[in-house]
Design an enzyme around this catalytic site. Sequence first.
Site, mmCIF file in Angstrom:
data_model
loop_
_atom_site.group_PDB
_atom_site.id
_atom_site.type_symbol
_atom_site.label_atom_id
_atom_site.label_comp_id
_atom_site.label_asym_id
_atom_site.label_seq_id
_atom_site.Cartn_x
_atom_site.Cartn_y
_atom_site.Cartn_z
ATOM 1 N N LYS A 9 0.733 -1.200 -0.109
ATOM 2 C CA LYS A 9 -0.218 0.363 0.132
ATOM 3 C C LYS A 9 0.641 1.030 -0.101
ATOM 4 C CE LYS A 9 -3.511 -2.469 2.324
ATOM 5 N NZ LYS A 9 -5.168 -1.968 3.223
ATOM 6 N N TYR A 49 -12.793 -2.562 -2.424
ATOM 7 C CA TYR A 49 -13.379 -2.854 -1.537
ATOM 8 C C TYR A 49 -14.568 -2.734 -1.112
ATOM 9 C CZ TYR A 49 -8.262 -2.415 0.819
ATOM 10 O OH TYR A 49 -7.035 -3.167 1.148
ATOM 11 N N ASN A 112 -1.784 0.192 7.028
ATOM 12 C CA ASN A 112 -2.147 -0.760 8.043
ATOM 13 C C ASN A 112 -0.634 -1.550 6.222
ATOM 14 O OD1 ASN A 112 -3.671 -1.596 6.274
ATOM 15 N ND2 ASN A 112 -4.176 -2.792 7.474
ATOM 16 N N HIS A 115 -1.709 -4.993 2.071
ATOM 17 C CA HIS A 115 -3.789 -6.525 0.959
ATOM 18 C C HIS A 115 -2.968 -7.466 1.452
ATOM 19 C CE1 HIS A 115 -8.045 -7.246 0.255
ATOM 20 N NE2 HIS A 115 -6.966 -8.226 -1.235
ATOM 21 N N GLU A 126 -9.163 -11.409 -6.764
ATOM 22 C CA GLU A 126 -8.491 -10.401 -7.006
ATOM 23 C C GLU A 126 -7.138 -10.700 -7.763
ATOM 24 O OE1 GLU A 126 -7.313 -9.948 -2.460
ATOM 25 O OE2 GLU A 126 -9.269 -9.686 -2.229
HETATM 26 P P1 IDP Z 1 -7.709 -6.604 6.013
HETATM 27 O O1 IDP Z 1 -6.969 -5.548 5.142
HETATM 28 O O2 IDP Z 1 -7.260 -7.294 6.919
HETATM 29 O O3 IDP Z 1 -8.221 -7.151 5.420
HETATM 30 P P2 IDP Z 1 -10.798 -5.191 6.200
HETATM 31 O O4 IDP Z 1 -12.064 -5.561 6.955
HETATM 32 O O5 IDP Z 1 -11.546 -5.973 4.501
HETATM 33 O O6 IDP Z 1 -9.231 -5.174 6.146
HETATM 34 O O7 IDP Z 1 -10.362 -3.507 5.510
HETATM 35 C C1 IDP Z 1 -9.018 -3.657 4.482
HETATM 36 C C2 IDP Z 1 -9.298 -1.882 4.797
HETATM 37 O O8 IDP Z 1 -9.688 -0.616 5.384
HETATM 38 C C3 IDP Z 1 -7.640 -2.123 5.963
HETATM 39 O O9 IDP Z 1 -6.526 -2.981 5.335
HETATM 40 C C4 IDP Z 1 -7.580 -0.826 6.209
HETATM 41 O O10 IDP Z 1 -6.573 -0.020 5.588
HETATM 42 C C5 IDP Z 1 -9.013 0.183 6.452
HETATM 43 N N1 IDP Z 1 -9.836 -0.156 7.053
HETATM 44 C C6 IDP Z 1 -10.307 -1.792 8.336
HETATM 45 N N2 IDP Z 1 -11.208 -1.499 9.177
HETATM 46 C C7 IDP Z 1 -10.545 0.112 9.294
HETATM 47 C C8 IDP Z 1 -11.052 1.442 9.948
HETATM 48 O O11 IDP Z 1 -11.791 0.701 10.737
HETATM 49 N N3 IDP Z 1 -10.729 2.506 10.046
HETATM 50 C C9 IDP Z 1 -10.495 2.764 9.514
HETATM 51 N N4 IDP Z 1 -9.542 2.066 7.878
HETATM 52 C C10 IDP Z 1 -9.793 0.614 8.330
HETATM 53 MG MG MG Z 2 -9.988 -7.398 3.713
#
Ligand code: IDP
Ligand code: MG
Length: 154
Positions: A9, A49, A112, A115, A126
Amino acid sequence: MEQTFVILKPSTIQRGLVGEVLSRFQHKGLVITGIKMMQMTEEILREHYAHLVDRPFFPSLLRSMMATPVIVMVLKGKDVVECVRSMVGATNCRKALPGTIRGDFGMSGQENIVHASDSPENAIIEINRFFAPEEIFDYTPLTFPATYAPDERD
Ligand code: IDP
Ligand code: MG
């Protein structure tokens, strides 16, 4: 052998962590079968997403994912989807365990680092979303006999 889809990312690009994160996957024994830099668009992110479009943080996530180009890749290995998800760690870097990529390299829930596909079914979807078939190279590295037992290599 199974393949998974990974995005380095904008947080990884901005913070100069591309080599560190890539070396985690390579040292693990995973094979890079596809890799390229690209600029995300709102259109492709709304698809990628789709499960989050109604969440309050979605506009912020869109801006974050388009802040710089990203590096997308396909990794090959036995049970690679599950393996890479456990290497990546919990979504929020502050809660991700030390030793995981997010636990070691980040401090944010949104910014974070990576992905990674969450199931073999989503990995296929994907990979097809971000790569053309001719951009995937299904070779077998010379290191395979030292990486897997014969019955693990199918
Ligand atoms: P993942 O990346 O661990 O699979 P997902 O729930 O699929 O998590 O969410 C996709 C992305 O959306 C996350 O990697 C993060 O960048 C963002 N995200 C998820 N939850 C939050 C939140 O509560 N606040 C801000 N960003 C979030
Ligand atoms: Mg996810």
